[in-house]
Design a protein around this motif. Sequence first.
Motif, PDB file in Angstrom:
ATOM      1  N   GLY A  80       0.801  -1.233   0.000  1.00 31.26           N
ATOM      2  CA  GLY A  80       0.000   0.000   0.000  1.00 31.26           C
ATOM      3  C   GLY A  80       0.829   1.276   0.000  1.00 31.26           C
ATOM      4  O   GLY A  80       0.287   2.379   0.072  1.00 31.26           O
ATOM      5  N   ALA A  81       2.148   1.150  -0.091  1.00 26.11           N
ATOM      6  CA  ALA A  81       3.017   2.344  -0.039  1.00 26.11           C
ATOM      7  C   ALA A  81       2.961   3.154  -1.341  1.00 26.11           C
ATOM      8  O   ALA A  81       2.471   2.685  -2.365  1.00 26.11           O
ATOM      9  CB  ALA A  81       4.461   1.912   0.226  1.00 26.11           C
ATOM     10  N   ILE A  82       3.480   4.384  -1.215  1.00 22.28           N
ATOM     11  CA  ILE A  82       3.644   5.258  -2.387  1.00 22.28           C
ATOM     12  C   ILE A  82       5.132   5.252  -2.719  1.00 22.28           C
ATOM     13  O   ILE A  82       5.962   5.549  -1.850  1.00 22.28           O
ATOM     14  CB  ILE A  82       3.175   6.689  -2.046  1.00 22.28           C
ATOM     15  N   VAL A  83       5.471   4.909  -3.942  1.00 25.88           N
ATOM     16  CA  VAL A  83       6.887   4.788  -4.322  1.00 25.88           C
ATOM     17  C   VAL A  83       7.202   5.770  -5.454  1.00 25.88           C
ATOM     18  O   VAL A  83       6.551   5.737  -6.511  1.00 25.88           O
ATOM     19  CB  VAL A  83       7.231   3.349  -4.757  1.00 25.88           C
ATOM     20  N   VAL A  84       8.155   6.645  -5.193  1.00 29.03           N
ATOM     21  CA  VAL A  84       8.568   7.619  -6.215  1.00 29.03           C
ATOM     22  C   VAL A  84      10.015   7.332  -6.593  1.00 29.03           C
ATOM     23  O   VAL A  84      10.907   7.394  -5.747  1.00 29.03           O
ATOM     24  CB  VAL A  84       8.431   9.068  -5.683  1.00 29.03           C
ATOM     25  N   ASP A  85      10.218   7.009  -7.857  1.00 29.40           N
ATOM     26  CA  ASP A  85      11.548   6.644  -8.348  1.00 29.40           C
ATOM     27  C   ASP A  85      12.152   7.829  -9.106  1.00 29.40           C
ATOM     28  O   ASP A  85      11.680   8.221 -10.173  1.00 29.40           O
ATOM     29  CB  ASP A  85      11.397   5.430  -9.290  1.00 29.40           C
ATOM     30  N   VAL A  86      13.197   8.403  -8.523  1.00 27.59           N
ATOM     31  CA  VAL A  86      13.822   9.594  -9.112  1.00 27.59           C
ATOM     32  C   VAL A  86      14.928   9.223 -10.107  1.00 27.59           C
ATOM     33  O   VAL A  86      15.246   9.976 -11.015  1.00 27.59           O
ATOM     34  CB  VAL A  86      14.420  10.488  -7.990  1.00 27.59           C
ATOM     35  N   ALA A  87      15.496   8.043  -9.931  1.00 30.36           N
ATOM     36  CA  ALA A  87      16.710   7.695 -10.685  1.00 30.36           C
ATOM     37  C   ALA A  87      16.481   7.642 -12.193  1.00 30.36           C
ATOM     38  O   ALA A  87      15.402   7.276 -12.662  1.00 30.36           O
ATOM     39  CB  ALA A  87      17.242   6.354 -10.203  1.00 30.36           C
ATOM     40  N   THR A  88      17.496   8.050 -12.925  1.00 29.69           N
ATOM     41  CA  THR A  88      17.501   7.841 -14.380  1.00 29.69           C
ATOM     42  C   THR A  88      18.855   7.228 -14.707  1.00 29.69           C
ATOM     43  O   THR A  88      19.878   7.895 -14.650  1.00 29.69           O
ATOM     44  CB  THR A  88      17.331   9.157 -15.167  1.00 29.69           C
ATOM     45  N   ILE A  89      18.819   5.953 -15.015  1.00 28.06           N
ATOM     46  CA  ILE A  89      20.060   5.211 -15.270  1.00 28.06           C
ATOM     47  C   ILE A  89      20.061   4.788 -16.739  1.00 28.06           C
ATOM     48  O   ILE A  89      19.108   4.141 -17.208  1.00 28.06           O
ATOM     49  CB  ILE A  89      20.138   3.967 -14.356  1.00 28.06           C
ATOM     50  N   ALA A  90      21.113   5.206 -17.451  1.00 29.58           N
ATOM     51  CA  ALA A  90      21.191   4.850 -18.873  1.00 29.58           C
ATOM     52  C   ALA A  90      21.404   3.345 -19.013  1.00 29.58           C
ATOM     53  O   ALA A  90      22.263   2.768 -18.355  1.00 29.58           O
ATOM     54  CB  ALA A  90      22.337   5.619 -19.518  1.00 29.58           C
ATOM     55  N   VAL A  91      20.557   2.702 -19.828  1.00 28.00           N
ATOM     56  CA  VAL A  91      20.709   1.266 -20.088  1.00 28.00           C
ATOM     57  C   VAL A  91      20.835   1.052 -21.602  1.00 28.00           C
ATOM     58  O   VAL A  91      20.799   2.017 -22.366  1.00 28.00           O
ATOM     59  CB  VAL A  91      19.512   0.448 -19.502  1.00 28.00           C
ATOM     60  N   GLU A  92      20.953  -0.188 -22.004  1.00 26.45           N
ATOM     61  CA  GLU A  92      21.167  -0.487 -23.433  1.00 26.45           C
ATOM     62  C   GLU A  92      20.084   0.104 -24.331  1.00 26.45           C
ATOM     63  O   GLU A  92      18.943   0.268 -23.903  1.00 26.45           O
ATOM     64  CB  GLU A  92      21.191  -2.003 -23.630  1.00 26.45           C
ATOM     65  N   GLY A  93      20.447   0.403 -25.540  1.00 22.86           N
ATOM     66  CA  GLY A  93      19.479   0.855 -26.537  1.00 22.86           C
ATOM     67  C   GLY A  93      19.082   2.307 -26.367  1.00 22.86           C
ATOM     68  O   GLY A  93      18.001   2.712 -26.809  1.00 22.86           O
ATOM     69  N   GLY A  94      19.920   3.072 -25.665  1.00 24.47           N
ATOM     70  CA  GLY A  94      19.620   4.488 -25.469  1.00 24.47           C
ATOM     71  C   GLY A  94      18.420   4.718 -24.562  1.00 24.47           C
ATOM     72  O   GLY A  94      17.793   5.774 -24.578  1.00 24.47           O
ATOM     73  N   LYS A  95      18.070   3.687 -23.757  1.00 21.60           N
ATOM     74  CA  LYS A  95      16.907   3.826 -22.869  1.00 21.60           C
ATOM     75  C   LYS A  95      17.330   4.154 -21.436  1.00 21.60           C
ATOM     76  O   LYS A  95      18.520   4.110 -21.113  1.00 21.60           O
ATOM     77  CB  LYS A  95      16.101   2.531 -22.888  1.00 21.60           C
ATOM     78  N   TYR A  96      16.343   4.458 -20.594  1.00 20.23           N
ATOM     79  CA  TYR A  96      16.608   4.785 -19.198  1.00 20.23           C
ATOM     80  C   TYR A  96      15.811   3.888 -18.268  1.00 20.23           C
ATOM     81  O   TYR A  96      14.696   3.497 -18.590  1.00 20.23           O
ATOM     82  CB  TYR A  96      16.259   6.253 -18.921  1.00 20.23           C
ATOM     83  N   ALA A  97      16.421   3.546 -17.127  1.00 21.15           N
ATOM     84  CA  ALA A  97      15.714   2.759 -16.108  1.00 21.15           C
ATOM     85  C   ALA A  97      15.855   3.466 -14.772  1.00 21.15           C
ATOM     86  O   ALA A  97      16.664   4.382 -14.625  1.00 21.15           O
ATOM     87  CB  ALA A  97      16.342   1.370 -16.032  1.00 21.15           C
ATOM     88  N   GLY A  98      15.047   3.025 -13.803  1.00 21.25           N
ATOM     89  CA  GLY A  98      15.091   3.636 -12.484  1.00 21.25           C
ATOM     90  C   GLY A  98      15.716   2.701 -11.453  1.00 21.25           C
ATOM     91  O   GLY A  98      16.231   1.634 -11.795  1.00 21.25           O
ATOM     92  N   ASP A  99      15.654   3.103 -10.173  1.00 18.83           N
ATOM     93  CA  ASP A  99      16.122   2.251  -9.079  1.00 18.83           C
ATOM     94  C   ASP A  99      15.188   1.073  -8.868  1.00 18.83           C
ATOM     95  O   ASP A  99      15.579   0.043  -8.321  1.00 18.83           O
ATOM     96  CB  ASP A  99      16.144   3.051  -7.756  1.00 18.83           C
ATOM     97  N   CYS A 100      13.927   1.253  -9.231  1.00 21.30           N
ATOM     98  CA  CYS A 100      12.904   0.258  -8.879  1.00 21.30           C
ATOM     99  C   CYS A 100      12.674  -0.751  -9.988  1.00 21.30           C
ATOM    100  O   CYS A 100      12.729  -0.419 -11.171  1.00 21.30           O
ATOM    101  CB  CYS A 100      11.580   0.956  -8.579  1.00 21.30           C
ATOM    102  N   ASP A 101      12.391  -1.972  -9.556  1.00 18.86           N
ATOM    103  CA  ASP A 101      11.971  -3.019 -10.478  1.00 18.86           C
ATOM    104  C   ASP A 101      10.442  -2.920 -10.559  1.00 18.86           C
ATOM    105  O   ASP A 101       9.727  -3.356  -9.661  1.00 18.86           O
ATOM    106  CB  ASP A 101      12.414  -4.376  -9.930  1.00 18.86           C
ATOM    107  N   TRP A 102       9.975  -2.291 -11.629  1.00 19.09           N
ATOM    108  CA  TRP A 102       8.545  -1.955 -11.740  1.00 19.09           C
ATOM    109  C   TRP A 102       7.674  -3.190 -11.566  1.00 19.09           C
ATOM    110  O   TRP A 102       6.654  -3.150 -10.855  1.00 19.09           O
ATOM    111  CB  TRP A 102       8.277  -1.270 -13.091  1.00 19.09           C
ATOM    112  N   GLU A 103       8.067  -4.310 -12.207  1.00 17.74           N
ATOM    113  CA  GLU A 103       7.270  -5.544 -12.171  1.00 17.74           C
ATOM    114  C   GLU A 103       6.886  -5.908 -10.741  1.00 17.74           C
ATOM    115  O   GLU A 103       5.710  -6.094 -10.433  1.00 17.74           O
ATOM    116  CB  GLU A 103       8.094  -6.709 -12.751  1.00 17.74           C
ATOM    117  N   SER A 104       7.898  -6.011  -9.867  1.00 19.07           N
ATOM    118  CA  SER A 104       7.612  -6.483  -8.508  1.00 19.07           C
ATOM    119  C   SER A 104       7.129  -5.355  -7.593  1.00 19.07           C
ATOM    120  O   SER A 104       6.249  -5.573  -6.754  1.00 19.07           O
ATOM    121  CB  SER A 104       8.822  -7.195  -7.909  1.00 19.07           C
TER     122      SER A 104
END
Length: 282
Positions: A224-248
């Motif tokens: 039930g928490a509120i999660v705000v992911d600030v991170a922008t981490i460059a990953v393959e293919g010129g894309k960006y990911a965050g600190d959080c694993d969105w799926e889980s």
Amino acid sequence: MTAQTLDGKALAKRIGEQLKTEFAALKAAGKPAHLVSLSVGRDESSDWYVNNQKKAAEKLGVAYTAERMDAASTHEQVAARIREICARKDVTGMILQLPLPKGLDANELAKVIAPAKNVEGVDPDNLGHLMMKQYRNLPCTARAAIELAAESGVDFRGKHAVVLGRSVIVGKPAALLLLDKDCTVTLCHSRTPNLAEICRQADILVTAMGAKPGVVNGDYVKPGAIVVDVATIAVEGGKYAGDCDWESVSKVAAWASPVPGGVGSVTTQILFKNTLETLKRQ
Ligand SMILES: NC(=O)c1ccc[n+]([C@@H]2O[C@H](COP(=O)([O-])OP(=O)(O)OC[C@H]3O[C@@H](n4cnc5c(N)ncnc54)[C@H](OP(=O)(O)O)[C@@H]3O)[C@@H](O)[C@H]2O)c1
């Protein structure tokens, strides 16, 4: 549980519409906004931000001038240029683009920018006012993160907020803003033991580490928490990911912000919100 999305793009659009109206009204009243961006040398990601800011300024009806100095400029030369820019009456805000070439100290140069015109808010004067809860220009990303969390409709009072990351531009100011909203705040960093255990106590979890994509998974999240992911981490293919694993994470949280499409989308509009507010104060 499937988390609802904290939609940064939608919030940015709403803020932008409001700002556009207000900038137009100030212009009509003889107070046009003019932002000056100063880059020293060339940096691909920084040039991308400048372009982005320029486009946003156009949409909002704000004049935007991008200046560039030679990469070999000395501290004194850059400081002198900053003073000249800030002394101009027609310049209502300025941005010193980072990173700077080696040999130039960003913190020292940020102190040269007139605090009233430092729309990024990361200098001793603006940060000192934040500490005293007398807000001037707030650090844009931290402010964007808290405004995005507020989209959930949460009553911040008495909530336990955990912030991952203690940088001057994100973690520390985000923690102060949450404290000012009457949260009980825990500020974590790379030396914090039992990170997952602490995070599981959070009603509001703000992650701003940027070390490795997806390290914060569902085990770090209180149901039930509120999660705000600030991170922008460059990953393959010129894309960006965050600190959080969105799926889980999205299976446990009530609200979560995606990367991209979360905090990053809001930050530029907050820069212009600061620009508007500082113009009103000038
Ligand atoms: N969306 C936006 O508009 C925006 C704007 C700015 C930054 N960002 C992103 O936000 C992230 C953070 O930026 P920043 O400038 O604050 O970075 P930073 O200065 O590198 O700070 C990172 C913080 O995270 C902590 N940390 C790193 N690894 C950790 C771990 N494994 N466990 C616990 N804490 C850890 C560090 O702890 P120590 O202090 O102990 O080293 C540090 O306090 C980056 O991904 C950046 O790209 C996004």
